[in-house]
Scaffold this motif. Structure first.
Motif, mmCIF file in Angstrom:
data_model
loop_
_atom_site.group_PDB
_atom_site.id
_atom_site.type_symbol
_atom_site.label_atom_id
_atom_site.label_comp_id
_atom_site.label_asym_id
_atom_site.label_seq_id
_atom_site.Cartn_x
_atom_site.Cartn_y
_atom_site.Cartn_z
ATOM 1 N N ILE A 137 -2.631 8.998 8.655
ATOM 2 C CA ILE A 137 -2.487 9.939 7.545
ATOM 3 C C ILE A 137 -1.334 10.902 7.792
ATOM 4 C CG2 ILE A 137 -3.636 11.841 6.338
ATOM 5 C CD1 ILE A 137 -6.262 10.359 6.751
ATOM 6 N N THR A 138 -1.294 11.509 8.968
ATOM 7 C CA THR A 138 -0.246 12.488 9.261
ATOM 8 C C THR A 138 1.141 11.856 9.245
ATOM 9 O OG1 THR A 138 -1.791 13.771 10.619
ATOM 10 C CG2 THR A 138 0.572 14.168 10.953
ATOM 11 N N ASP A 139 1.284 10.680 9.852
ATOM 12 C CA ASP A 139 2.598 10.036 9.914
ATOM 13 C C ASP A 139 3.053 9.557 8.543
ATOM 14 O OD1 ASP A 139 2.942 10.470 12.591
ATOM 15 O OD2 ASP A 139 2.102 8.562 13.211
ATOM 16 N N THR A 140 2.127 9.076 7.723
ATOM 17 C CA THR A 140 2.495 8.672 6.361
ATOM 18 C C THR A 140 3.002 9.862 5.565
ATOM 19 O OG1 THR A 140 0.882 6.854 6.365
ATOM 20 C CG2 THR A 140 1.643 7.637 4.224
ATOM 21 N N SER A 141 2.294 10.978 5.673
ATOM 22 C CA SER A 141 2.719 12.186 4.957
ATOM 23 C C SER A 141 4.087 12.658 5.445
ATOM 24 C CB SER A 141 1.682 13.298 5.143
ATOM 25 O OG SER A 141 0.428 12.919 4.621
ATOM 26 N N GLU A 142 4.294 12.628 6.739
ATOM 27 C CA GLU A 142 5.569 13.068 7.302
ATOM 28 C C GLU A 142 6.710 12.150 6.865
ATOM 29 O OE1 GLU A 142 8.218 15.491 9.160
ATOM 30 O OE2 GLU A 142 6.111 15.849 8.686
ATOM 31 N N ALA A 143 6.428 10.844 6.786
ATOM 32 C CA ALA A 143 7.457 9.902 6.329
ATOM 33 C C ALA A 143 7.859 10.199 4.885
ATOM 34 C CB ALA A 143 6.953 8.476 6.461
ATOM 35 N N LEU A 144 6.885 10.473 4.025
ATOM 36 C CA LEU A 144 7.193 10.790 2.621
ATOM 37 C C LEU A 144 8.028 12.068 2.533
ATOM 38 C CD1 LEU A 144 3.744 9.986 0.940
ATOM 39 C CD2 LEU A 144 5.812 8.588 0.913
ATOM 40 N N ARG A 145 7.695 13.050 3.358
ATOM 41 C CA ARG A 145 8.465 14.308 3.351
ATOM 42 C C ARG A 145 9.917 14.063 3.768
ATOM 43 N NH1 ARG A 145 3.624 16.469 5.911
ATOM 44 N NH2 ARG A 145 2.524 17.830 4.432
ATOM 45 N N GLN A 146 10.098 13.303 4.832
ATOM 46 C CA GLN A 146 11.464 13.091 5.319
ATOM 47 C C GLN A 146 12.293 12.273 4.337
ATOM 48 O OE1 GLN A 146 12.377 12.533 9.476
ATOM 49 N NE2 GLN A 146 10.212 12.620 10.018
ATOM 50 N N LEU A 202 0.822 -1.207 0.000
ATOM 51 C CA LEU A 202 0.000 0.000 0.000
ATOM 52 C C LEU A 202 0.857 1.260 0.000
ATOM 53 C CD1 LEU A 202 -2.779 -0.956 2.605
ATOM 54 C CD2 LEU A 202 -2.842 -1.167 0.116
ATOM 55 N N VAL A 203 2.128 1.115 0.382
ATOM 56 C CA VAL A 203 3.022 2.266 0.475
ATOM 57 C C VAL A 203 3.893 2.396 -0.777
ATOM 58 C CG1 VAL A 203 4.935 3.269 1.791
ATOM 59 C CG2 VAL A 203 3.055 2.120 2.981
ATOM 60 N N LYS A 204 4.336 1.271 -1.319
ATOM 61 C CA LYS A 204 5.261 1.303 -2.454
ATOM 62 C C LYS A 204 4.713 2.082 -3.663
ATOM 63 C CE LYS A 204 8.343 -1.673 -5.139
ATOM 64 N NZ LYS A 204 7.998 -1.103 -6.454
ATOM 65 N N PRO A 205 3.409 1.966 -4.002
ATOM 66 C CA PRO A 205 2.910 2.769 -5.130
ATOM 67 C C PRO A 205 3.064 4.270 -4.928
ATOM 68 C CG PRO A 205 1.374 0.999 -4.625
ATOM 69 C CD PRO A 205 2.396 1.009 -3.534
ATOM 70 N N LEU A 206 3.002 4.736 -3.681
ATOM 71 C CA LEU A 206 3.212 6.162 -3.419
ATOM 72 C C LEU A 206 4.642 6.564 -3.745
ATOM 73 C CD1 LEU A 206 1.415 6.343 0.060
ATOM 74 C CD2 LEU A 206 0.471 6.993 -2.169
ATOM 75 N N LEU A 207 5.602 5.716 -3.354
ATOM 76 C CA LEU A 207 7.006 5.995 -3.667
ATOM 77 C C LEU A 207 7.265 5.903 -5.160
ATOM 78 C CD1 LEU A 207 8.572 3.924 -0.735
ATOM 79 C CD2 LEU A 207 8.271 6.406 -0.836
ATOM 80 N N ASP A 208 6.622 4.945 -5.828
ATOM 81 C CA ASP A 208 6.777 4.815 -7.287
ATOM 82 C C ASP A 208 6.306 6.075 -7.999
ATOM 83 O OD1 ASP A 208 7.768 2.268 -6.932
ATOM 84 O OD2 ASP A 208 5.853 1.269 -7.320
ATOM 85 N N ARG A 209 5.223 6.657 -7.530
ATOM 86 C CA ARG A 209 4.693 7.869 -8.166
ATOM 87 C C ARG A 209 5.652 9.052 -8.010
ATOM 88 N NH1 ARG A 209 -1.258 8.420 -5.844
ATOM 89 N NH2 ARG A 209 -1.019 10.518 -6.758
#
Length: 496
Positions: A276-285, A211-218
């Motif tokens: 939601i907040t932690d996922t967004s923060e992880a992508l930012r970092q 569920l997370v990998k597609p976000l990184l792929d994008r």
């Protein structure tokens, strides 16, 4: 054994561990684990911990050098998932017998087993695990693995973590040491790029990482190695060429992250994909670390655009659940990273946390909980089953989130329960995972079965007693007799 002792002491002195930094020299030398008593290590020994970390490497053959019972100890008891190879689900063991031990046939039998696996399955590597019996009789698995690697032309990795050396958590870290010593850095990739990262301590339970990998792929970010969830041997061997890393569970693999940063200058941070907040923060970092390592700064803008779109979709889906769940009380009986990441995720939807276990949490985990809950009154180190039952039966929580070990306490207290540990059947990571978690909580709390089981059982309901006048003379006479002798004892009848 001397090399194993040195590794254990090295783990105990791990400088990246906040808890270790707070100890004096004597306490640090004594280690992080309480001494194990006979029989207490079943399901929680160092061997079990090492296998938990390494078995999700899906294309590798995992060979247990031990009597048969060790392989059956906890084989396939976690919900890690694979997108391809299934060799990791095949059980391999040398199945030592008393005769093998007495006759000193352990090392020869191990070498033969490695050859059979190589010929039958041709894996890219074989991991060989030491256990209590083979370590006590002195089998040198490192020498056997080295000889087998030279003979058969494939990596044979010794995992020296026999159960008696300590707890499951110690085994997690010894598994990381095995990867550092024998796997990571052994292959040079020909496609290394500025957007390569490692994810450490992610087990892909129920396919959560998918569920997370597609976000990184994008975002154009490639996961060079996810250790250990849905991993491949070659990817881990090339993991030293990643530009940044995210640590999901520091309790398990903080030593791996710290040493990779020391050896190959791979910066890391600890984050969470729960909520939601932690996922967004992880992508930012992740994006910020990549920019610091030379990636194009334009990725920061693309990351914010992705976060804005995904958060809008997720909040729209969650809006339907807020009126039904806002103010509901949750008791969280888990530990580690989930002790704070799941807390934060639930509070985003308006759910109240009445307690969270911190038994397996690090000092950093506890500090995060204090920041999220604004106090430490809702933290408990360990709650006895009797106390859990009392809390639930008194309706101080509307639902308990925990592992399978305590589910029957909730069910006995007639309280909804949801599995949040490794046996869970639904993925809860990322934006879509947060929606699924809330949906499952809503289904559990509002299931009509709870209203039914809380009603009194038929045999607990006393029927109303009606007084009726006797209809016949015989019934009248019987009634007079009963009334006459009411309260009479046996002594009143004399010789009768």
């Amino acid at each position: 054994m001397s090399s194993l002792r040195a590794k254990i002491q090295d783990v105990f002195k791990e400088p990246a561990c906040e808890q270790n930094r707070g100890k004096d020299a004597k306490a640090r030398k004594e280690g992080c684990s309480k001494p194990l008593t006979p029989g207490a290590a079943a399901g929680g020994c160092a061997f079990d911990g090492a296998k938990i970390v390494l078995q999700p490497i899906t294309d590798v053959a995992h060979l247990i050098h031990a009597p048969l019972a060790c392989e059956g100890n906890s084989w396939d008891n976690r919900g890690a998932a694979s997108s391809g190879p299934t060799l990791w689900r095949t059980s391999f063991t040398t199945d030592l017998t008393e005769l093998d031990v007495v006759m000193g046939q352990g090392e020869r039998k191990l070498f033969k087993a490695i050859r059979e696996i190589k010929e039958a399955h041709r894996p890219p590597a074989i991991f060989v695990y030491a256990t209590c019996v083979t370590a006590l009789i002195g089998d040198d698995i490192e020498a056997v693995c080295k000889r087998a690697a030279e003979k058969f032309g494939l990596p044979v990795v010794p995992v020296n973590a026999p159960g008696f050396v300590g707890s499951k958590n110690l085994g997690n870290k010894l598994a990381g040491e095995a990867l550092l010593e024998h796997v990571i850095g052994t292959v040079e990739p020909d496609d290394a790029g500025p957007y390569d990262i490692n994810i450490l301590g992610e087990f892909n339970l129920s396919g959560e990482f998918w569920l997370v990998k597609p976000l990184l792929d994008r975002l154009g970010i490639r996961v060079r190695a996810c250790i250990p969830g849905d991993a491949r041997y070659l990817n881990i061997a090339c993991a030293h060429r990643a530009r940044a890393a995210m640590m999901v569970c520091s309790t398990a693999l903080i030593n791996l992250a710290r040493k990779m940063e020391q050896r190959w200058e791979i910066p890391f941070f600890e984050g969470s994909f729960y909520g939601i907040t932690d996922t967004s923060e992880a992508l930012r970092q992740i994006s910020q670390l990549l920019v610091k390592k030379g990636a194009d700064p334009e990725i920061l803008g693309r990351t914010e655009a992705l976060i804005e779109d995904e958060e809008a979709i997720a909040w729209k889906k969650l809006a339907a659940y807020r009126p039904r769940l806002e103010g509901k009380r949750v008791l969280l009986n888990t530990g580690g990273v989930k002790s704070w990441s799941v807390v934060h995720a639930l509070m985003e939807i308006g759910i109240e946390i009445v307690g969270t276990s911190v038994k397996k949490s690090t000092v950093e985990d506890k500090e995060r909980i204090k920041q999220i809950l604004k106090d430490d009154n809702h933290m408990f180190e360990q709650m006895a089953p009797r106390e859990l039952y009392a809390m639930l039966s008194e309706h101080k929580a509307d639902i308990m989130l925990s592992g399978g070990r305590t589910q029957f306490i909730a069910l006995k207290a007639k309280t909804p329960w949801l599995d949040i540990n490794q046996e869970r059947q639904h993925p809860y990571a990322g934006y879509d995972g947060m929606v699924e978690l809330i949906r499952q909580i809503d289904l559990a709390i509002h299931n009509p079965i709870w209203r039914q089981v809380r009603e009194p059982a038929p045999w607990d309901c006393q029927p109303a007693v009606r007084e009726e006048l006797p209809s016949t003379k015989s019934e009248t006479a019987t009634l007079h007799v009963v009334q006459e002798f009411a309260g009479t004892t046996a002594d009143d009848f004399g010789e009768y």
